[in-house]
Design a protein around this motif. Structure first.
Motif, PDB file in Angstrom:
ATOM      1  N   THR A  88     -28.460 -36.876   0.853  1.00 15.41           N
ATOM      2  CA  THR A  88     -29.593 -37.777   0.661  1.00 15.41           C
ATOM      3  C   THR A  88     -29.959 -37.890  -0.810  1.00 15.41           C
ATOM      4  O   THR A  88     -30.266 -38.987  -1.310  1.00 15.41           O
ATOM      5  N   GLY A  89     -29.930 -36.772  -1.517  1.00 18.48           N
ATOM      6  CA  GLY A  89     -30.228 -36.798  -2.945  1.00 18.48           C
ATOM      7  C   GLY A  89     -29.274 -37.683  -3.710  1.00 18.48           C
ATOM      8  O   GLY A  89     -29.686 -38.487  -4.562  1.00 18.48           O
ATOM      9  N   TRP A  90     -27.989 -37.574  -3.404  1.00 20.66           N
ATOM     10  CA  TRP A  90     -27.010 -38.410  -4.107  1.00 20.66           C
ATOM     11  C   TRP A  90     -27.105 -39.871  -3.688  1.00 20.66           C
ATOM     12  O   TRP A  90     -26.833 -40.772  -4.488  1.00 20.66           O
ATOM     13  N   LEU A  91     -27.482 -40.133  -2.427  1.00 19.35           N
ATOM     14  CA  LEU A  91     -27.719 -41.517  -2.016  1.00 19.35           C
ATOM     15  C   LEU A  91     -28.855 -42.123  -2.836  1.00 19.35           C
ATOM     16  O   LEU A  91     -28.777 -43.272  -3.280  1.00 19.35           O
ATOM     17  N   ALA A 366     -31.522 -50.691   2.073  1.00 19.07           N
ATOM     18  CA  ALA A 366     -30.740 -49.981   3.088  1.00 19.07           C
ATOM     19  C   ALA A 366     -30.698 -48.485   2.803  1.00 19.07           C
ATOM     20  O   ALA A 366     -30.841 -47.655   3.712  1.00 19.07           O
ATOM     21  N   ALA A 367     -30.516 -48.125   1.541  1.00 24.30           N
ATOM     22  CA  ALA A 367     -30.513 -46.705   1.178  1.00 24.30           C
ATOM     23  C   ALA A 367     -31.864 -46.065   1.434  1.00 24.30           C
ATOM     24  O   ALA A 367     -31.956 -44.926   1.913  1.00 24.30           O
ATOM     25  N   MET A 368     -32.956 -46.799   1.141  1.00 24.59           N
ATOM     26  CA  MET A 368     -34.294 -46.266   1.368  1.00 24.59           C
ATOM     27  C   MET A 368     -34.580 -46.069   2.848  1.00 24.59           C
ATOM     28  O   MET A 368     -35.278 -45.120   3.240  1.00 24.59           O
ATOM     29  N   LEU A 369     -34.086 -46.963   3.689  1.00 19.68           N
ATOM     30  CA  LEU A 369     -34.285 -46.800   5.128  1.00 19.68           C
ATOM     31  C   LEU A 369     -33.640 -45.516   5.631  1.00 19.68           C
ATOM     32  O   LEU A 369     -34.209 -44.802   6.461  1.00 19.68           O
ATOM     33  N   ILE A 370     -32.441 -45.223   5.134  1.00 17.91           N
ATOM     34  CA  ILE A 370     -31.738 -44.002   5.566  1.00 17.91           C
ATOM     35  C   ILE A 370     -32.461 -42.758   5.074  1.00 17.91           C
ATOM     36  O   ILE A 370     -32.797 -41.860   5.857  1.00 17.91           O
ATOM     37  N   SER A 418     -24.494 -53.388  13.073  1.00 19.18           N
ATOM     38  CA  SER A 418     -23.695 -53.999  14.147  1.00 19.18           C
ATOM     39  C   SER A 418     -23.259 -55.417  13.782  1.00 19.18           C
ATOM     40  O   SER A 418     -22.261 -55.914  14.306  1.00 19.18           O
ATOM     41  N   ALA A 419     -24.023 -56.036  12.878  1.00 12.92           N
ATOM     42  CA  ALA A 419     -23.649 -57.376  12.414  1.00 12.92           C
ATOM     43  C   ALA A 419     -22.742 -57.330  11.188  1.00 12.92           C
ATOM     44  O   ALA A 419     -22.386 -58.372  10.636  1.00 12.92           O
ATOM     45  N   GLY A 420     -22.378 -56.130  10.747  1.00 20.40           N
ATOM     46  CA  GLY A 420     -21.475 -55.983   9.616  1.00 20.40           C
ATOM     47  C   GLY A 420     -22.118 -56.199   8.268  1.00 20.40           C
ATOM     48  O   GLY A 420     -21.436 -56.588   7.306  1.00 20.40           O
ATOM     49  N   ASP A 421     -23.424 -55.949   8.152  1.00 16.63           N
ATOM     50  CA  ASP A 421     -24.113 -56.133   6.876  1.00 16.63           C
ATOM     51  C   ASP A 421     -23.525 -55.206   5.816  1.00 16.63           C
ATOM     52  O   ASP A 421     -23.474 -53.988   5.993  1.00 16.63           O
ATOM     53  N   VAL A 422     -23.096 -55.771   4.689  1.00 16.43           N
ATOM     54  CA  VAL A 422     -22.400 -55.004   3.651  1.00 16.43           C
ATOM     55  C   VAL A 422     -23.313 -53.957   3.020  1.00 16.43           C
ATOM     56  O   VAL A 422     -22.891 -52.825   2.756  1.00 16.43           O
ATOM     57  N   SER A 423     -24.575 -54.301   2.782  1.00 18.55           N
ATOM     58  CA  SER A 423     -25.487 -53.379   2.108  1.00 18.55           C
ATOM     59  C   SER A 423     -25.726 -52.129   2.928  1.00 18.55           C
ATOM     60  O   SER A 423     -25.708 -51.010   2.402  1.00 18.55           O
ATOM     61  N   VAL A 424     -25.939 -52.302   4.231  1.00 17.36           N
ATOM     62  CA  VAL A 424     -26.156 -51.146   5.104  1.00 17.36           C
ATOM     63  C   VAL A 424     -24.900 -50.291   5.172  1.00 17.36           C
ATOM     64  O   VAL A 424     -24.955 -49.052   5.097  1.00 17.36           O
ATOM     65  N   LEU A 425     -23.751 -50.933   5.316  1.00 21.95           N
ATOM     66  CA  LEU A 425     -22.497 -50.185   5.404  1.00 21.95           C
ATOM     67  C   LEU A 425     -22.204 -49.440   4.102  1.00 21.95           C
ATOM     68  O   LEU A 425     -21.713 -48.303   4.127  1.00 21.95           O
ATOM     69  N   LEU A 426     -22.517 -50.053   2.951  1.00 27.14           N
ATOM     70  CA  LEU A 426     -22.267 -49.399   1.676  1.00 27.14           C
ATOM     71  C   LEU A 426     -23.185 -48.182   1.498  1.00 27.14           C
ATOM     72  O   LEU A 426     -22.733 -47.112   1.079  1.00 27.14           O
ATOM     73  N   ALA A 428     -24.645 -46.439   3.909  1.00 27.28           N
ATOM     74  CA  ALA A 428     -24.211 -45.423   4.858  1.00 27.28           C
ATOM     75  C   ALA A 428     -22.920 -44.760   4.388  1.00 27.28           C
ATOM     76  O   ALA A 428     -22.718 -43.555   4.580  1.00 27.28           O
ATOM     77  N   GLY A 429     -22.053 -45.546   3.751  1.00 25.45           N
ATOM     78  CA  GLY A 429     -20.806 -44.986   3.232  1.00 25.45           C
ATOM     79  C   GLY A 429     -21.045 -43.976   2.129  1.00 25.45           C
ATOM     80  O   GLY A 429     -20.401 -42.926   2.082  1.00 25.45           O
ATOM     81  N   TRP A 430     -21.979 -44.263   1.190  1.00 25.45           N
ATOM     82  CA  TRP A 430     -22.315 -43.299   0.150  1.00 25.45           C
ATOM     83  C   TRP A 430     -22.828 -41.994   0.761  1.00 25.45           C
ATOM     84  O   TRP A 430     -22.460 -40.901   0.313  1.00 25.45           O
ATOM     85  N   PHE A 431     -23.692 -42.132   1.776  1.00 24.65           N
ATOM     86  CA  PHE A 431     -24.254 -40.943   2.413  1.00 24.65           C
ATOM     87  C   PHE A 431     -23.150 -40.116   3.070  1.00 24.65           C
ATOM     88  O   PHE A 431     -23.087 -38.887   2.908  1.00 24.65           O
ATOM     89  N   ALA A 432     -22.276 -40.782   3.821  1.00 22.48           N
ATOM     90  CA  ALA A 432     -21.192 -40.070   4.500  1.00 22.48           C
ATOM     91  C   ALA A 432     -20.240 -39.430   3.491  1.00 22.48           C
ATOM     92  O   ALA A 432     -19.778 -38.291   3.687  1.00 22.48           O
ATOM     93  N   LEU A 433     -19.943 -40.130   2.393  1.00 22.46           N
ATOM     94  CA  LEU A 433     -19.053 -39.584   1.371  1.00 22.46           C
ATOM     95  C   LEU A 433     -19.655 -38.340   0.726  1.00 22.46           C
ATOM     96  O   LEU A 433     -18.968 -37.333   0.530  1.00 22.46           O
ATOM     97  N   ALA A 434     -20.944 -38.406   0.405  1.00 18.02           N
ATOM     98  CA  ALA A 434     -21.604 -37.251  -0.204  1.00 18.02           C
ATOM     99  C   ALA A 434     -21.676 -36.077   0.762  1.00 18.02           C
ATOM    100  O   ALA A 434     -21.485 -34.914   0.365  1.00 18.02           O
ATOM    101  N   LEU A 435     -21.922 -36.366   2.029  1.00 18.88           N
ATOM    102  CA  LEU A 435     -21.981 -35.295   3.030  1.00 18.88           C
ATOM    103  C   LEU A 435     -20.618 -34.628   3.178  1.00 18.88           C
ATOM    104  O   LEU A 435     -20.507 -33.387   3.256  1.00 18.88           O
ATOM    105  N   GLY A 436     -19.551 -35.433   3.203  1.00 18.15           N
ATOM    106  CA  GLY A 436     -18.212 -34.869   3.290  1.00 18.15           C
ATOM    107  C   GLY A 436     -17.840 -34.079   2.045  1.00 18.15           C
ATOM    108  O   GLY A 436     -17.212 -33.008   2.139  1.00 18.15           O
TER     109      GLY A 436
END
Length: 447
Positions: A88-91, A366-370, A418-426, A428-436
């Motif tokens: 979350t910090g890195w996001l 999108a990042a703030m929502l997460i 679910s609609a493929g919004d790029v901002s949300v996916l990006l 979420a991708g940063w969060f998943a990458l940092a977690l991994g």
């Protein structure tokens, strides 16, 4: 960082100033493009404000309980462990704060500076062999100057924040009340209002309309990022967070009613930046100058507040070994996290070069929502894990406040993903990458 300089009103101005940004003047046309009824338009702004207030109530308890620099990071670490806190910090470091800074700076340089200081500020700027768009250059200048202001100390920037928030907030509220009282019944009570809530927007339209509203209300948690620098945080921090959020909620709803008093929903969708457009329609060129100046002050206040708060995340992470040690270095004279401040400015500058305003707004939102959902949910986790820990302020509207905030955020994120919004996916991708990265690299080093 434990020297507590800021009083209640400076801290409350920080919250209100961080919220009162370009979003309220850019987001309404975007929202209007997704709804056709003025009632839906106003209800969405009210709902966004109530969700922000629910989040503010939750972090008021957390901030009073653990008044430290670094925002949500200490609560996330205590609730979920180092992995979620790291991700979350890195996001926030990569998306939330630099994205928000870039969006506000670009919006200010695109709309307010040319309207107030002349079209020359929109003209391309030649820097040797390179020609850059005018708003790009002036957005970078704004970020650099306000970062330098924060470099020299929180007392100076806190006093500037108080002025940059109080003056435009009071002026814009008075103008909006005048507009609603003078012409509101003429425009808002027409045929479009009698349509009520019909037709209802789709779930995707609601989510897409809510995202810019969320961006406009972002900043309700600003005081917790400098909790270690607020005097008497057990009392002043909750008052600052809740008071600042309530103030902006009232202002935004009145402003939106004022916008509808000037434009119907269909016309509002096409005006671009609604504050200056409404002032021109009502008051002519003199009104444009006054209102644009107030908007510019509000923008600078929001930018200043975001720069002040965002840099404290890297500082808090560096203390835990989750960020390069230099980010935790304080200036010998000013006591500010100078490396973190200029790192944040550099990331914002990179985003200014690479993305447009609406892309920046959606990316940061999108990042703030997460991160906001994870932070608000920690109130339930910490009440269970640390029930005996002193809580100078205890949320009374529990568990409904965290349920409302997290539920509304998840609805938006799921609908857009679910609609493929790029901002949300990006985001979420940063969060998943940092977690991994934490699981595979950081955690094994600490064992």
């Amino acid at each position: 960082m434990e020297v507590r300089h800021l009083g209640r009103w400076a801290a409350q101005a920080l919250v209100a100033g961080s919220m009162l940004g370009i979003g309220i003047f850019i987001a309404p046309p975007v929202v209007a493009s997704h709804v056709t009824s003025p009632l839906w338009f106003l209800l969405l702004w009210l709902a966004g404000g109530l969700a922000a207030l629910c989040g503010a109530l939750c972090v008021a308890e957390l901030g009073a309980m653990m008044p430290r620099a670094g925002g949500e990071y200490p609560y996330l670490r205590a609730a979920y462990g180092p992995g979620i806190a790291f991700a979350t910090g890195w996001l926030q470091l990569l998306a939330t704060f630099p994205g928000s800074l870039a969006a506000m700076a670009v919006g200010t340089a695109t709309f307010q500076l040319p309207a107030l200081l002349g079209p020359g500020f929109a003209a391309p700027v030649e820097l040797g062999p390179v020609t850059l768009a005018g708003p790009t250059v002036w957005a970078i200048v704004i970020v650099a100057l306000l970062t330098a202001l924060n470099h020299v100390g929180i007392v100076v920037s806190g006093r500037v924040q108080l002025v940059l928030t109080t003056v435009p907030l009071a002026t814009l509220l008075l103008v909006s009340l005048f507009v609603v009282g003078d012409v509101g019944t003429v425009s808002v009570s027409g045929e479009s209002l009698r349509l009520g809530l019909s037709p209802a927007p789709s779930a995707r339209d609601l989510a897409q309309a809510y995202l810019p509203i969320y961006f406009a209300y972002s900043g309700w948690n600003a005081a917790i990022y400098i909790g270690g620098e607020i005097a008497d945080p057990g009392t002043n921090l909750p008052r600052a967070v809740v008071g600042g959020t309530l103030t902006v909620l009232v202002l935004y709803v009145v402003l939106c009613a004022g916008f509808l008093a000037v434009f119907d929903v269909g016309a509002l969708a096409g005006v671009g930046e609604v504050g200056t457009a409404a002032a021109g329609a009502l008051f002519g060129q003199a009104g444009v100058v006054v209102v644009t100046l107030m908007i510019l002050l509000a923008m600078l206040g929001s930018l200043n507040g975001s720069i002040m708060t965002g840099s404290r995340i890297a500082y808090a992470m560096a203390e835990q070994g989750h960020c390069p040690p230099a980010a935790g270095r304080l200036h010998v004279r000013f006591g500010t996290p100078v490396v973190a401040l200029w790192l944040q400015a550099g990331l914002a500058t990179l985003l200014i070069f690479t993305r447009g305003f609406e892309q920046l707004m959606e990316y940061a939102s999108a990042a703030m929502l997460i991160s906001g959902s994870l932070a608000v949910a920690t109130i339930a986790v910490l009440r269970r894990k640390q029930p005996a820990m002193p809580r100078p302020y205890r949320l009374g509207f529990y568990p409904w406040a965290p349920v409302i905030y997290v539920g509304s955020s998840l609805f938006v994120l799921v609908s857009l993903a679910s609609a493929g919004d790029v901002s949300v996916l990006l985001a979420a991708g940063w969060f998943a990458l940092a977690l991994g990265f934490h699981a595979l690299v950081v955690a094994p080093r600490l064992r």
